[in-house]
Motif scaffolding. Structure first.
Motif, PDB file in Angstrom:
ATOM      1  N   GLY A 266      12.221  15.844  12.080  1.00  0.00           N
ATOM      2  CA  GLY A 266      12.127  14.833  12.706  1.00  0.00           C
ATOM      3  C   GLY A 266      10.887  15.765  13.650  1.00  0.00           C
ATOM      4  N   VAL A 267      10.845  16.580  14.411  1.00  0.00           N
ATOM      5  CA  VAL A 267      10.178  16.968  15.113  1.00  0.00           C
ATOM      6  C   VAL A 267       8.637  16.736  14.706  1.00  0.00           C
ATOM      7  N   LEU A 268       8.498  17.414  13.469  1.00  0.00           N
ATOM      8  CA  LEU A 268       7.703  17.978  12.394  1.00  0.00           C
ATOM      9  C   LEU A 268       6.764  16.542  12.371  1.00  0.00           C
ATOM     10  N   THR A 269       7.701  15.206  12.225  1.00  0.00           N
ATOM     11  CA  THR A 269       6.223  14.118  11.959  1.00  0.00           C
ATOM     12  C   THR A 269       6.663  13.441  12.644  1.00  0.00           C
ATOM     13  N   GLY A 270       5.137  13.659  13.860  1.00  0.00           N
ATOM     14  CA  GLY A 270       5.052  12.627  14.139  1.00  0.00           C
ATOM     15  C   GLY A 270       4.299  13.722  15.437  1.00  0.00           C
ATOM     16  N   SER A 271       4.300  14.717  15.652  1.00  0.00           N
ATOM     17  CA  SER A 271       3.691  16.175  15.788  1.00  0.00           C
ATOM     18  C   SER A 271       1.884  16.035  15.977  1.00  0.00           C
ATOM     19  N   GLU A 272       1.497  15.345  16.035  1.00  0.00           N
ATOM     20  CA  GLU A 272      -0.139  15.297  15.635  1.00  0.00           C
ATOM     21  C   GLU A 272      -0.710  16.568  15.329  1.00  0.00           C
ATOM     22  N   GLY A 273      -0.211  17.476  14.685  1.00  0.00           N
ATOM     23  CA  GLY A 273      -0.604  19.020  13.985  1.00  0.00           C
ATOM     24  C   GLY A 273      -0.441  19.657  15.429  1.00  0.00           C
ATOM     25  N   LEU A 274      -0.013  19.648  16.039  1.00  0.00           N
ATOM     26  CA  LEU A 274       0.089  20.246  17.116  1.00  0.00           C
ATOM     27  C   LEU A 274       0.995  21.587  17.212  1.00  0.00           C
ATOM     28  N   LEU A 275       2.360  21.592  15.848  1.00  0.00           N
ATOM     29  CA  LEU A 275       2.609  22.585  15.753  1.00  0.00           C
ATOM     30  C   LEU A 275       2.729  23.045  14.671  1.00  0.00           C
ATOM     31  N   GLY A 276       1.659  22.614  13.494  1.00  0.00           N
ATOM     32  CA  GLY A 276       1.903  23.273  12.173  1.00  0.00           C
ATOM     33  C   GLY A 276       1.184  22.881  11.254  1.00  0.00           C
ATOM     34  N   VAL A 277       0.783  23.509   9.447  1.00  0.00           N
ATOM     35  CA  VAL A 277       0.226  22.415   8.973  1.00  0.00           C
ATOM     36  C   VAL A 277       0.940  22.352   7.940  1.00  0.00           C
ATOM     37  N   VAL A 278       0.976  21.491   7.288  1.00  0.00           N
ATOM     38  CA  VAL A 278       1.876  20.368   6.376  1.00  0.00           C
ATOM     39  C   VAL A 278       1.623  20.855   4.580  1.00  0.00           C
ATOM     40  N   THR A 279       2.054  21.714   3.770  1.00  0.00           N
ATOM     41  CA  THR A 279       1.165  22.115   2.910  1.00  0.00           C
ATOM     42  C   THR A 279       1.879  21.385   1.415  1.00  0.00           C
ATOM     43  N   GLU A 280       3.091  20.531   2.160  1.00  0.00           N
ATOM     44  CA  GLU A 280       3.527  20.139   0.711  1.00  0.00           C
ATOM     45  C   GLU A 280       4.925  19.042   1.890  1.00  0.00           C
ATOM     46  N   VAL A 281       5.129  18.336   0.985  1.00  0.00           N
ATOM     47  CA  VAL A 281       6.185  16.479   1.495  1.00  0.00           C
ATOM     48  C   VAL A 281       6.721  15.951   0.143  1.00  0.00           C
ATOM     49  N   THR A 282       8.428  16.294   0.764  1.00  0.00           N
ATOM     50  CA  THR A 282       8.647  14.894  -0.192  1.00  0.00           C
ATOM     51  C   THR A 282       9.857  13.893   0.338  1.00  0.00           C
ATOM     52  N   VAL A 283       8.634  13.635  -0.743  1.00  0.00           N
ATOM     53  CA  VAL A 283       9.522  11.767  -0.243  1.00  0.00           C
ATOM     54  C   VAL A 283       9.952  10.620  -1.206  1.00  0.00           C
ATOM     55  N   ARG A 284      10.751   9.833  -0.264  1.00  0.00           N
ATOM     56  CA  ARG A 284      11.766   8.702  -0.521  1.00  0.00           C
ATOM     57  C   ARG A 284      11.233   8.451  -1.787  1.00  0.00           C
ATOM     58  N   LEU A 285      11.347   7.607  -3.372  1.00  0.00           N
ATOM     59  CA  LEU A 285      10.657   6.437  -3.858  1.00  0.00           C
ATOM     60  C   LEU A 285      12.285   5.550  -3.643  1.00  0.00           C
ATOM     61  N   LEU A 286      11.597   4.283  -3.964  1.00  0.00           N
ATOM     62  CA  LEU A 286      12.311   3.004  -3.442  1.00  0.00           C
ATOM     63  C   LEU A 286      12.101   2.142  -4.870  1.00  0.00           C
ATOM     64  N   PRO A 287      13.249   1.828  -5.291  1.00  0.00           N
ATOM     65  CA  PRO A 287      13.363   0.850  -6.818  1.00  0.00           C
ATOM     66  C   PRO A 287      12.535  -0.510  -6.281  1.00  0.00           C
ATOM     67  N   LYS A 288      11.630  -0.879  -6.640  1.00  0.00           N
ATOM     68  CA  LYS A 288      10.412  -2.155  -6.841  1.00  0.00           C
ATOM     69  C   LYS A 288      11.525  -2.926  -6.887  1.00  0.00           C
ATOM     70  N   PRO A 289      11.778  -4.142  -5.752  1.00  0.00           N
ATOM     71  CA  PRO A 289      13.079  -5.106  -5.450  1.00  0.00           C
ATOM     72  C   PRO A 289      12.848  -5.808  -7.128  1.00  0.00           C
ATOM     73  N   GLU A 290      14.073  -6.756  -6.712  1.00  0.00           N
ATOM     74  CA  GLU A 290      14.198  -7.658  -8.092  1.00  0.00           C
ATOM     75  C   GLU A 290      12.894  -8.609  -8.184  1.00  0.00           C
ATOM     76  N   CYS A 291      12.720  -9.040  -6.544  1.00  0.00           N
ATOM     77  CA  CYS A 291      11.608 -10.433  -6.855  1.00  0.00           C
ATOM     78  C   CYS A 291      11.345  -9.976  -5.494  1.00  0.00           C
ATOM     79  N   ALA A 292       9.911 -10.716  -4.645  1.00  0.00           N
ATOM     80  CA  ALA A 292       9.104 -10.967  -3.498  1.00  0.00           C
ATOM     81  C   ALA A 292       8.220 -11.595  -3.614  1.00  0.00           C
ATOM     82  N   ARG A 293       8.743 -12.501  -2.839  1.00  0.00           N
ATOM     83  CA  ARG A 293       7.482 -13.784  -2.399  1.00  0.00           C
ATOM     84  C   ARG A 293       7.842 -13.813  -0.851  1.00  0.00           C
ATOM     85  N   ALA A 294       6.062 -14.153  -0.513  1.00  0.00           N
ATOM     86  CA  ALA A 294       6.300 -14.515   0.771  1.00  0.00           C
ATOM     87  C   ALA A 294       5.619 -16.130   1.154  1.00  0.00           C
ATOM     88  N   LEU A 295       6.362 -16.229   2.408  1.00  0.00           N
ATOM     89  CA  LEU A 295       5.334 -17.408   3.276  1.00  0.00           C
ATOM     90  C   LEU A 295       4.339 -17.057   3.831  1.00  0.00           C
TER      91      LEU A 295
END
Length: 495
Positions: free
Chosen positions: A204-233
């Protein structure tokens, strides 16, 4: 204006540093010639430009670590850069520092569907992850408007959001782990594929630290299943205040849309002329509300949102019937920034966040400020979480207009803090909001934040001149490490 022409000492120093770095990053990984450095002189905040001393383009974590150790040993400043889409000057280079470009770290390393995550290098684009997994029924939720170009490393640096962050969170809610390199050249890992990490929340400290603390070389991200339905108003309102009231009412009713965006009249006109999305032209404010989940739930929520909107004076209301129509609704909003670029020689994109119920008041006050400064403003924002993106329209060729625009923007951000909000939602502080930090934090607050930076970067070599309006020696803040001299902030030239 440009930085002064380097004297012979600077030229000689550049040559010596380049020779040393070329042994670490061979081939075409070190850029020295002025014309070749020119593309790196600015990020998305193009009002500020500086040529970096040298540009280095590493390809491996080992090279990044070696470059960092070299810079530490020789007291050379380092500015990390992804795609350069930062809108706060976060990747603005320094005339006496190297710019560390991470564009060659552009591989997806692993797709792990059983654990619903992916390991990627920081130079992979945001949208590139979704493209890689969508055929298997997954996607990556954070979706800033620049997602076609912005990179995951930059998203981590700025804690980027997007139109779907209301329901699914910002980058910090969708990153499970990082590998990053300290200024000492040490390679560390925080988090991983598991849901949460033990001990201190260094991820959490690194996320949003704007390059002031170190250099990120790899990221593990969360994947979400696409929702069954999506509609917009697509909902039109007779005034900004009515649209703002509807936003607050939807959330107050317990509904959390997948996305909820709002545009005012100038933004609607520009977006429609650019994207031909079929927006109603007789309204003063336009709200896009996306609902996703099981089809029965979506149908039920659509009826509730329709009732709320009509009770607040909606003048028009369309509901997407196909996936193509839903994407068309969003096309105009996603294209709002380039669309505004067609109606003004220049624009200044702001980023502040306010409590949702203050939206009508803040929009009203911004209209008064627009009259005061004689500058038009187009408003597009993530209305659901109160993240405003006012676009101040100006002409940099007119003497004094940039300075007037900056004053206008500063008043908007001060207003955000005044009503209980914050200076930034997802663009970061960088150089743009650096001198406004005392509006939100006390001197003690800022010193405590700098103590954290000192723990990672005792010499103050990583992205100096960003975020903090006043720099302190680490020793003054209670650290055992001693600076090798006070680090003055660079004089950032306007272009």
């Amino acid at each position: 204006m440009e930085m002064p022409i380097p004297d012979s000492d600077v030229i000689a120093r550049r040559r010596d540093i380049a020779e040393d770095l070329s042994r670490i990053v061979p081939g075409e990984g070190v850029i020295v010639e002025e014309d070749e450095r020119r593309p790196y002189e600015a990020d998305g905040l193009t009002a500020y430009r500086t040529l970096p001393l040298i540009v280095v383009l590493p390809e491996t974590t080992e090279q990044v670590a070696a470059v960092m150790r070299y810079c530490r040993d020789n007291s050379i400043k380092v500015v990390p850069r992804g795609a350069g889409t930062s809108l706060s000057g976060g990747a603005l280079p320094l005339a006496d520092g190297i710019l560390l470009g991470m564009g060659k770290f552009n591989q997806i390393l692993e797709l792990d569907y059983p654990n619903r995550c992916a390991r990627v290098q920081p130079g992979v684009t945001n949208l590139g992850i979704t493209h890689a997994v969508q055929d298997d029924g997954f996607y990556y939720a954070p979706d800033p408007s620049s997602q076609i170009a912005c990179t995951i490393g930059g998203n981590v640096a700025e804690n980027s959001g997007g139109v779907h962050c209301l329901k699914y969170g910002l980058t910090t809610n969708n990153v499970l782990g990082v590998e990053f390199v300290t200024i000492d050249g040490e390679v560390l890992r925080f988090g991983g594929k598991h849901l949460d990490s033990e001990g201190y929340d260094l991820l959490g400290v690194l996320t949003g630290s704007e390059g002031l603390l170190g250099v990120v070389t790899e990221v593990t991200v969360r994947l979400l299943p696409k929702p069954e339905c999506a509609r917009a108003l697509l909902i039109g309102f007779p005034s900004n205040e009515a649209g703002g009231d509807c936003v607050a009412a939807i959330i107050a009713d317990g509904i959390i849309p997948g996305g909820m965006e709002m545009m005012d009249k100038p933004a609607i006109d520009a977006a429609e002329a650019f994207a031909k999305a079929g927006y109603p032209m007789d309204c003063q404010a336009l709200l896009i509300v996306e609902l996703d989940g099981p089809e029965a739930e979506v149908d039920y929520l659509i009826d509730r949102v329709r009732g709320i909107a009509e009770a607040r004076g909606a003048t028009s209301l369309r509901i997407s019937e196909t996936e193509e129509e839903r994407l068309t609704f969003w096309a105009g909003r996603k294209a709002a920034f380039p669309a505004v670029g067609r109606i003004s020689p220049d624009y200044y994109c702001m980023d502040g966040t306010i409590p949702r119920n203050k939206l009508p008041h803040v929009l009203s006050e911004m209209a008064k400020l627009s009259t005061k400064y004689g500058l038009r403003v187009a408003n597009v924002f993530h209305a659901g979480d109160g993240n405003l993106h006012p676009l101040i329209l100006y002409d940099a060729n007119e003497p004094g207009e940039l300075e007037k625009t900056e004053e206008f923007g500063a008043e908007i951000l001060k207003l955000c803090v005044e009503v209980g909000g914050v200076l930034t939602g997802e663009h970061g502080v960088g150089v743009e909001k650096r001198d406004l930090m005392p509006e939100m934090f006390t001197e003690d607050d800022l010193k405590q934040q700098q103590r954290l930076k000192c723990a990672f970067d005792p010499q103050g070599l990583l992205n100096p001149g960003k975020v903090f309006p006043q720099l302190h020696r680490c020793a003054e803040l209670g650290r055992m490490h001693i600076h090798k001299g006070q680090l003055p902030f660079p004089d950032i030239p306007r272009f």
